[in-house]
Scaffold this active site. Structure first.
Site, mmCIF file in Angstrom:
data_model
loop_
_atom_site.group_PDB
_atom_site.id
_atom_site.type_symbol
_atom_site.label_atom_id
_atom_site.label_comp_id
_atom_site.label_asym_id
_atom_site.label_seq_id
_atom_site.Cartn_x
_atom_site.Cartn_y
_atom_site.Cartn_z
ATOM 1 N N GLY A 123 43.538 -6.772 -0.493
ATOM 2 C CA GLY A 123 43.582 -7.994 0.318
ATOM 3 C C GLY A 123 43.022 -7.784 1.706
ATOM 4 O O GLY A 123 43.759 -7.481 2.648
ATOM 5 N N THR A 125 39.939 -9.965 2.817
ATOM 6 C CA THR A 125 39.329 -11.221 3.274
ATOM 7 C C THR A 125 40.385 -12.272 3.641
ATOM 8 O O THR A 125 41.367 -12.451 2.928
ATOM 9 C CB THR A 125 38.402 -11.785 2.178
ATOM 10 O OG1 THR A 125 37.452 -10.777 1.832
ATOM 11 C CG2 THR A 125 37.671 -13.031 2.650
ATOM 12 N N PRO A 127 40.792 -16.406 5.724
ATOM 13 C CA PRO A 127 40.004 -17.598 6.076
ATOM 14 C C PRO A 127 39.118 -17.376 7.311
ATOM 15 O O PRO A 127 38.010 -17.890 7.383
ATOM 16 C CB PRO A 127 41.079 -18.663 6.337
ATOM 17 C CG PRO A 127 42.232 -18.238 5.471
ATOM 18 C CD PRO A 127 42.209 -16.736 5.459
ATOM 19 N N GLY A 130 35.894 -12.826 6.962
ATOM 20 C CA GLY A 130 35.143 -12.473 5.749
ATOM 21 C C GLY A 130 34.193 -11.341 6.106
ATOM 22 O O GLY A 130 34.601 -10.174 6.179
ATOM 23 N N THR A 157 40.873 -10.691 -5.803
ATOM 24 C CA THR A 157 40.751 -10.435 -7.237
ATOM 25 C C THR A 157 41.990 -9.710 -7.764
ATOM 26 O O THR A 157 42.463 -8.758 -7.126
ATOM 27 C CB THR A 157 39.502 -9.557 -7.504
ATOM 28 O OG1 THR A 157 38.365 -10.181 -6.912
ATOM 29 C CG2 THR A 157 39.253 -9.367 -8.996
ATOM 30 N N GLU A 364 32.048 -8.082 -1.761
ATOM 31 C CA GLU A 364 32.030 -6.699 -1.264
ATOM 32 C C GLU A 364 30.957 -6.498 -0.184
ATOM 33 O O GLU A 364 30.302 -5.462 -0.104
ATOM 34 C CB GLU A 364 31.805 -5.735 -2.429
ATOM 35 C CG GLU A 364 32.361 -4.376 -2.124
ATOM 36 C CD GLU A 364 33.286 -3.835 -3.197
ATOM 37 O OE1 GLU A 364 33.735 -4.582 -4.080
ATOM 38 O OE2 GLU A 364 33.562 -2.641 -3.116
ATOM 39 N N THR A 366 28.196 -9.300 1.968
ATOM 40 C CA THR A 366 27.018 -10.093 1.592
ATOM 41 C C THR A 366 25.738 -9.259 1.785
ATOM 42 O O THR A 366 25.762 -8.197 2.420
ATOM 43 C CB THR A 366 26.914 -11.348 2.491
ATOM 44 O OG1 THR A 366 26.743 -10.902 3.850
ATOM 45 C CG2 THR A 366 28.153 -12.218 2.390
HETATM 46 C C1 LIG Z 1 34.944 -14.199 -6.736
HETATM 47 C C2 LIG Z 1 35.253 -13.475 -5.468
HETATM 48 C C3 LIG Z 1 36.059 -12.340 -5.491
HETATM 49 C C4 LIG Z 1 36.400 -11.682 -4.294
HETATM 50 N N1 LIG Z 1 37.284 -10.621 -4.329
HETATM 51 C C5 LIG Z 1 37.755 -10.118 -3.157
HETATM 52 C C6 LIG Z 1 38.819 -9.152 -3.145
HETATM 53 O O1 LIG Z 1 39.304 -8.710 -4.188
HETATM 54 N N2 LIG Z 1 39.296 -8.722 -1.942
HETATM 55 C C7 LIG Z 1 38.790 -9.177 -0.757
HETATM 56 O O2 LIG Z 1 39.280 -8.758 0.302
HETATM 57 N N3 LIG Z 1 37.761 -10.082 -0.730
HETATM 58 C C8 LIG Z 1 37.249 -10.563 -1.894
HETATM 59 N N4 LIG Z 1 36.228 -11.520 -1.884
HETATM 60 C C9 LIG Z 1 35.706 -11.975 -0.603
HETATM 61 C C10 LIG Z 1 34.267 -11.556 -0.321
HETATM 62 O O3 LIG Z 1 34.189 -10.182 -0.050
HETATM 63 C C11 LIG Z 1 33.780 -12.432 0.846
HETATM 64 O O4 LIG Z 1 33.611 -13.746 0.349
HETATM 65 C C12 LIG Z 1 32.481 -11.941 1.464
HETATM 66 O O5 LIG Z 1 32.677 -10.707 2.121
HETATM 67 C C13 LIG Z 1 31.882 -12.940 2.468
HETATM 68 O O6 LIG Z 1 32.839 -13.396 3.379
HETATM 69 P P1 LIG Z 1 32.969 -14.993 3.623
HETATM 70 O O7 LIG Z 1 33.142 -15.624 2.282
HETATM 71 O O8 LIG Z 1 34.037 -15.216 4.624
HETATM 72 O O9 LIG Z 1 31.587 -15.435 4.199
HETATM 73 P P2 LIG Z 1 31.152 -15.453 5.752
HETATM 74 O O10 LIG Z 1 31.507 -14.155 6.375
HETATM 75 O O11 LIG Z 1 31.687 -16.697 6.364
HETATM 76 O O12 LIG Z 1 29.581 -15.557 5.632
HETATM 77 C C14 LIG Z 1 28.882 -16.795 5.475
HETATM 78 C C15 LIG Z 1 27.391 -16.486 5.609
HETATM 79 O O13 LIG Z 1 27.121 -16.022 6.938
HETATM 80 C C16 LIG Z 1 26.468 -14.772 6.879
HETATM 81 N N5 LIG Z 1 26.845 -13.946 8.035
HETATM 82 C C17 LIG Z 1 28.091 -13.710 8.511
HETATM 83 N N6 LIG Z 1 28.035 -12.866 9.554
HETATM 84 C C18 LIG Z 1 26.736 -12.543 9.728
HETATM 85 C C19 LIG Z 1 26.012 -11.705 10.648
HETATM 86 N N7 LIG Z 1 26.636 -11.016 11.597
HETATM 87 N N8 LIG Z 1 24.669 -11.643 10.531
HETATM 88 C C20 LIG Z 1 24.016 -12.340 9.582
HETATM 89 N N9 LIG Z 1 24.635 -13.144 8.684
HETATM 90 C C21 LIG Z 1 25.976 -13.238 8.746
HETATM 91 C C22 LIG Z 1 26.931 -14.145 5.565
HETATM 92 O O14 LIG Z 1 26.071 -13.121 5.122
HETATM 93 C C23 LIG Z 1 26.931 -15.364 4.653
HETATM 94 O O15 LIG Z 1 25.624 -15.631 4.211
HETATM 95 C C24 LIG Z 1 35.858 -12.142 -3.077
HETATM 96 C C25 LIG Z 1 35.020 -13.275 -3.065
HETATM 97 C C26 LIG Z 1 34.742 -13.941 -4.237
HETATM 98 C C27 LIG Z 1 33.896 -15.191 -4.162
#
Ligand SMILES: Cc1cc2nc3c(=O)[nH]c(=O)nc-3n(C[C@H](O)[C@H](O)[C@H](O)COP(=O)(O)OP(=O)(O)OC[C@H]3O[C@@H](n4cnc5c(N)ncnc54)[C@H](O)[C@@H]3O)c2cc1C
Length: 380
Positions: A123, A125, A127, A130, A157, A364, A366
């Site tokens: 855990g 991530t 709101p 990320g 997950t 894991e 982006t």
């Molecule tokens: C199906 C699924 C399973 C998951 N499982 C887990 C889990 O088990 N444990 C866990 O902790 N998390 C988990 N996640 C979370 C996942 O790791 C995050 O969704 C991911 O790291 C992106 O974070 P965010 O969704 O907050 O996107 P954001 O961080 O809000 O990003 C939005 C966009 O902005 C871009 N961006 C953000 N900052 C920058 C920057 N500095 N420079 C350039 N671009 C940037 C990103 O690349 C992306 O394109 C899971 C997600 C999904 C969808």
């Protein structure tokens, strides 16, 4: 460098056969019904696939990272939901307990986790946290021998199945030098104040369990601190580095699975009086993908070998994660294209593969985060 040992070949062949015989026949149904694969997880536990890299004294396989990557690749070749259930459980959920757990924590959790009787979740991530994972808002306060946790996690997950055992989280436990002190805590399922939300409706990974978590006055014993106080963020970044090797192996496996299906279909399907595999346009797609998959596989194996040798692997793991995610998206799209209209129909695995691929450029870390990690490693 990449001559597989007899043990590695045996593991790869065992998982390949298991995936063919036990997973492939039910993959479409599990995806359609969005049903968690309990029977398959139990069988993976019996086969030793739920604890591949952990010590044998705790019931693990005692195997290296390359072996783990081989197993992940073979599962992803057939079913990404089953694969991510195993991979998130292993390299994200269980690994922190293995690396930083006390003897008591390891004895309490590792045997059940390695047998697949219980699943572990990770855990990180939230709101508001990320890509900016250090922006944790979840707090844990220590008083009278107990931590009280308040906050929320999202997109996690494996936390909400009948066999989910625990989640390791990051939480702010104080401040030092004006900076947040972030630590890791283990929270067992069923702890009052720990609520697991409803599963998300996802684009893919339909048979895997992904949910939001809420902590409201959730109290756990002081001894649930995992690792040293204040080292939680650094430790979780290390976990992500290693987890990227697994996700890269998923990308390789998914791309390979898509290519396998595309070749088989192209040899069967006839147009203009001959199999479509005889057309140069189709051959070029197949040839390009096969070369790119082989290159991606070698990079992924290299990251695994670097980790096993105790070398720095952050750069290679991020490079592998970046190119394999994109490759999986491209390979599954080309596989759908080669299937024509049937590629858009759910009975054909490539349709599911296409939906399952996109998360590999997001989860894991982006693609943009991998680019940051790579550029930093190169001195930028
Ligand atoms: C199906 C699924 C399973 C998951 N499982 C887990 C889990 O088990 N444990 C866990 O902790 N998390 C988990 N996640 C979370 C996942 O790791 C995050 O969704 C991911 O790291 C992106 O974070 P965010 O969704 O907050 O996107 P954001 O961080 O809000 O990003 C939005 C966009 O902005 C871009 N961006 C953000 N900052 C920058 C920057 N500095 N420079 C350039 N671009 C940037 C990103 O690349 C992306 O394109 C899971 C997600 C999904 C969808």
């Amino acid at each position: 460098m990449f001559e597989l040992s007899d043990e590695q070949r045996l593991l790869r062949d065992t998982v390949r056969e298991f995936a063919r015989a036990e997973v492939a026949p039910v993959a479409e149904e599990l995806d359609r019904e969005k049903r968690f694969p309990y029977e398959i997880v139990a069988k993976m536990g019996e086969l030793g696939l739920m604890g591949i890299p952990f010590p044998q004294e705790y019931g693990g396989g005692g195997a290296d990272t390359l072996s783990y990557a081989l197993a992940v690749e073979e599962l992803a070749r057939v079913d990404s939901s089953v694969c991510i259930t195993m991979a998130a459980h292993t390299s994200l959920g269980t690994m922190p307990i293995h690396l930083w757990g006390s003897d008591e924590q390891r004895s309490e959790w590792l045997p059940r986790l390695c047998r697949g009787e219980r699943l572990a979740a990770f855990g990180l991530t939230e709101p508001e946290a990320g890509s900016d994972a250090g922006n944790t808002r979840t707090r844990a306060t220590l008083a009278d021998g107990e931590w009280t946790i308040d906050g929320a996690k999202q997109f996690i997950t494996n936390p909400g199945t009948d066999i989910s055992g625990c989640v390791s989280i990051t939480a702010v436990t104080g401040e030092s030098d004006g900076r947040k002190e972030i630590s890791n805590l283990i929270v067992a399922n069923g702890t009052p104040g720990y609520e697991v939300g409803e599963p998300y409706r996802k684009m893919g990974w339909n048979a895997s369990d992904t949910r939001p978590l809420a902590f409201e006055g959730c109290r756990v014993p002081e001894g649930n601190l995992l690792g040293r106080r204040g080292e939680g963020f650094k430790n979780f970044l290390h976990i992500l580095d290693g987890g990227r090797i697994g996700v890269a192996a998923m990308g390789v496996g998914l791309a390979q699975g898509a290519l396998d299906e595309a070749i088989a279909y192209a040899k069967e399907r006839r147009a203009f009086g001959q199999p479509i595999s005889k057309f140069q346009a189709i051959q070029a797609k197949i040839a390009d993908l096969s070369a790119q998959i082989e290159a991606a596989r070698l990079l992924t194996w290299r990251a695994a070998v670097e980790k096993d040798r105790g070398e720095s692997f952050t750069l290679t793991a991020a490079q592998a994660k970046l190119i394999t995610g994109r490759l999986a998206v491209r390979a599954t799209e080309e596989a759908v294209q080669i299937h024509g209209g049937y590629g858009y129909i759910e009975e054909y695995p490539v349709c599911r593969f296409y939906r399952d691929a996109k998360i590999l450029t997001i989860g894991e870390g982006t693609d943009e985060v991998q680019q940051m990690v790579i550029a930093r490693s190169l001195g930028c």
